[in-house]
Design an enzyme around this catalytic site. Structure first.
Site, mmCIF file in Angstrom:
data_model
loop_
_atom_site.group_PDB
_atom_site.id
_atom_site.type_symbol
_atom_site.label_atom_id
_atom_site.label_comp_id
_atom_site.label_asym_id
_atom_site.label_seq_id
_atom_site.Cartn_x
_atom_site.Cartn_y
_atom_site.Cartn_z
ATOM 1 N N LYS A 1 0.862 -1.185 0.000
ATOM 2 C CA LYS A 1 0.000 0.000 0.000
ATOM 3 C C LYS A 1 0.901 1.238 0.000
ATOM 4 O O LYS A 1 1.488 1.604 1.014
ATOM 5 C CB LYS A 1 -0.919 0.047 1.224
ATOM 6 C CG LYS A 1 -2.052 1.043 0.997
ATOM 7 C CD LYS A 1 -2.443 1.897 2.179
ATOM 8 C CE LYS A 1 -1.530 3.011 2.520
ATOM 9 N NZ LYS A 1 -1.505 4.168 1.620
ATOM 10 N N GLU B 1 10.499 2.277 9.907
ATOM 11 C CA GLU B 1 11.445 3.358 9.576
ATOM 12 C C GLU B 1 10.674 4.645 9.767
ATOM 13 O O GLU B 1 9.852 5.015 8.927
ATOM 14 C CB GLU B 1 11.903 3.247 8.114
ATOM 15 C CG GLU B 1 12.655 1.981 7.772
ATOM 16 C CD GLU B 1 14.026 1.904 8.407
ATOM 17 O OE1 GLU B 1 14.469 2.880 9.050
ATOM 18 O OE2 GLU B 1 14.637 0.836 8.274
ATOM 19 N N CYS C 1 13.642 11.690 6.016
ATOM 20 C CA CYS C 1 13.768 11.423 7.458
ATOM 21 C C CYS C 1 15.213 11.498 7.907
ATOM 22 O O CYS C 1 15.490 11.544 9.098
ATOM 23 C CB CYS C 1 13.135 10.086 7.804
ATOM 24 S SG CYS C 1 13.638 8.804 6.687
ATOM 25 N N GLU D 1 10.143 17.451 13.993
ATOM 26 C CA GLU D 1 10.691 17.267 12.653
ATOM 27 C C GLU D 1 10.066 18.322 11.732
ATOM 28 O O GLU D 1 8.843 18.410 11.638
ATOM 29 C CB GLU D 1 10.313 15.853 12.180
ATOM 30 C CG GLU D 1 11.159 15.317 11.073
ATOM 31 C CD GLU D 1 10.767 13.883 10.686
ATOM 32 O OE1 GLU D 1 9.717 13.375 11.151
ATOM 33 O OE2 GLU D 1 11.508 13.292 9.893
HETATM 34 P P1 ADP Z 1 3.832 11.150 5.790
HETATM 35 O O1 ADP Z 1 3.582 12.312 6.687
HETATM 36 O O2 ADP Z 1 5.229 10.987 5.361
HETATM 37 O O3 ADP Z 1 2.826 11.009 4.692
HETATM 38 P P2 ADP Z 1 2.453 9.023 7.127
HETATM 39 O O4 ADP Z 1 2.947 8.225 8.279
HETATM 40 O O5 ADP Z 1 1.220 9.803 7.290
HETATM 41 O O6 ADP Z 1 3.695 9.911 6.741
HETATM 42 O O7 ADP Z 1 2.276 8.109 5.829
HETATM 43 C C1 ADP Z 1 3.152 7.083 5.461
HETATM 44 C C2 ADP Z 1 2.336 5.945 4.888
HETATM 45 O O8 ADP Z 1 1.464 5.462 5.910
HETATM 46 C C3 ADP Z 1 1.439 6.324 3.717
HETATM 47 O O9 ADP Z 1 1.360 5.241 2.806
HETATM 48 C C4 ADP Z 1 0.105 6.526 4.388
HETATM 49 O O10 ADP Z 1 -0.974 6.328 3.515
HETATM 50 C C5 ADP Z 1 0.136 5.444 5.430
HETATM 51 N N1 ADP Z 1 -0.774 5.643 6.580
HETATM 52 C C6 ADP Z 1 -1.164 6.811 7.123
HETATM 53 N N2 ADP Z 1 -2.026 6.584 8.142
HETATM 54 C C7 ADP Z 1 -2.166 5.234 8.243
HETATM 55 C C8 ADP Z 1 -2.917 4.358 9.083
HETATM 56 N N3 ADP Z 1 -3.700 4.815 10.065
HETATM 57 N N4 ADP Z 1 -2.826 3.019 8.879
HETATM 58 C C9 ADP Z 1 -2.021 2.528 7.906
HETATM 59 N N5 ADP Z 1 -1.303 3.302 7.086
HETATM 60 C C10 ADP Z 1 -1.370 4.638 7.235
#
Ligand code: ADP
Length: 476
Positions: free
Chosen positions: A169, A244, A278, A379
């Protein structure tokens, strides 16, 4: 499109979402939005494919990975343009990312052949003890937008080489690049169901992966907040996790450093991807005796940086990913200034007609940063370089370690003993000594503290996709 069991498909609901170019605000493409049901179909496909994939020899799996790498190698120009349109980084940086993404495929294609076991001396003459490593099973991979293809191959290559099957995903900000990686694997002839791709609502698809007992491991790159949530959810089915997460890299410049090299390193590490990695420097610590000179040289070099659409020749700083990113970056500058920092370069959004539809922020340097400022502990994920002054080595080690994060750190010095002392004292998973760009496919990447769990890259990266089995033979 979704890719499930070897077939590209639209979503059953016919729902879709737009991918927006952060430089222009224009729609780049529209992508099928999958649902929980489709996530489940992908999990089923990966489960069904596992017994066949695991039985292949490492050399057979090598052939698929190598072929996919070759396909990507032939598409660097078009793929770089797509990455730039989708998430903003300048084309030259996108090409660099593709090189790294291919390195992971090449490297793990080979490393799969070296999943060695052990024999252990027994406690009885009739016994023999053996250890073998086997793939953990079906993997759920959740990836971010800032390295939209390298973060995928960094997970998929070791997973597939180890014999695991995958449901991916990717970030909803960068689904198109993800499709290109999966297309390369598809064209390389990877068997149906070995790799599956589901776009959609992060929580909906994420929960389907987290709740499934079929998924034996979650590998995630993203924010610490989401990482923590996933670790909590993983407990119910006792999944393995690799996380990560965020970083807050210190960049320490001692008075005995080669200053030109340190300035060049600070720019590379701070402003790559417009500060959205990061491992980007978040705090620059400069020894007091050289701080003015360092700031002056940094500012002079930064005058060469060009902000703009990453598709244009000569642009070094592309847009930030979205308006939230601009707001956060701006809030860090405003907060720092209100607490005594001095803006010596940049400091605001980029003005002008060419920038009005995108999310642009001028590369910024702040002098006199202090620990009470947000930028000292949150960050930023934007192009702001705060300079903190320090007097002694002990003091700067303590300050550098004073954070919940522990991913990358950088030190610049020409004193050999200090290189060892400081790199060993820093609570970080990665230390670049006079090296602002340490990431390579063959070395471990990952953090300590709230920056994560596990390592990706190198021989360490494949271990996370393997279980250790002990077999004891007694032939008495
Ligand atoms: P960023 O701020 O770098 O987008 P996120 O942690 O929000 O960091 O997103 C990183 C990945 O995690 C993306 O693929 C996002 O769709 C996914 N993501 C965000 N929220 C969730 C969640 N509650 N469960 C699973 N995946 C998530």
């Amino acid at each position: 499109m979704l890719y499930i069991d070897g077939i590209w498909k639209e979503s059953e609901s016919k729902e879709s979402f737009d991918v927006i170019n952060p430089a222009t605000g224009k729609v780049v493409d529209t992508v099928a939005k999958g649902s929980r049901k489709e996530a489940q179909s992908a999990i089923d496909a990966a489960q069904n494919a596992f017994p066949l994939w695991v039985k292949l020899t490492a050399k057979e799996r090598y052939i698929y990975l190598k072929k996919a790498a070759d396909i990507l190698r032939g598409r660097v120009d078009s793929l770089a343009e797509l990455i730039t349109k989708e998430m903003g980084k300048p084309v030259a940086e996108a090409k660099g990312e593709i090189g790294l993404a291919i390195d992971y495929l090449d490297w793990y294609a080979e490393e799969g052949k070296r999943i060695y076991g052990d024999t252990i001396p027994a406690s009885s003459p009739t016994k023999r003890l053996m250890v073998i490593h086997q793939p953990v099973g079906v993997i759920g991979a959740i990836t971010p937008w800032n390295f939209p293809i390298a973060m995928i191959t960094r997970k998929l290559a070791p997973a597939l080489a180890a014999g695991c099957t995958v449901v991916l995903k990717p970030s909803e900000e960068s689904p198109l690049s993800a499709m290109e990686v999966v297309k390369a694997l598809h064209e390389a002839g990877i068997p149906n169901g070995v790799v599956n791709l589901v776009h959609g609502d992060a929580k909906e698809i994420g929960d389907a992966l987290m709740e499934s007992p079929v998924i034996k491991k979650i590998t995630f790159t993203g924010s610490t907040a989401v990482g923590k949530e996933l670790v909590r959810k993983s407990a119910n089915t006792m999944k393995k996790v690799s996380m990560e997460l965020g970083g807050h890299a210190p960049f320490i410049v001692f008075e005995d450093a080669d200053l030109d090299k340190a300035v060049e390193g600070a720019i590379a590490s701070k402003f790559r991807n417009a500060g959205q990695t990061c491992v980007c420097t978040n705090r620059i610590f400069v020894q007091k005796s050289i701080s003015e000179e360092f700031a002056h040289r940094l500012k002079t070099q930064m005058e060469q940086l060009v902000v703009g659409n990453g598709l244009e020749e000569g642009v070094n700083i592309g847009p930030l990913i979205n308006e939230c990113a601009i707001e956060k970056t701006e809030s860090h500058v405003i907060d720092a200034v209100s607490k005594g920092a001095k803006v010596i370069y940049g400091g605001s959004k980029t003005e002008g007609e060419a920038f009005s539809k995108g999310h642009f922020f001028n590369p910024t340097v702040l002098l006199h940063a202090t620990n009470d400022m947000k930028i000292a502990y949150e960050e930023t994920f934007g192009p702001v370089a705060p300079i903190f002054e320090f007097e002694t080595e002990e003091e700067v080690i303590e300050k550098a370690n004073d954070t919940i994060y522990g991913l990358a750190s950088y030190i610049f010095t020409q004193n050999g003993a200090r290189m060892f002392r400081v790199s060993e004292a820093l609570d970080y998973g990665i230390v670049g000594v006079n090296d602002a760009m340490p990431t390579v496919a063959q070395a471990p990447f990952g953090g300590v503290k709230e920056s994560g769990i596990g390592r990706e890259g190198g021989k360490y990266g494949i271990e996370d996709y393997l279980e250790t089995k002990f077999i004891s033979f007694d032939f008495k």
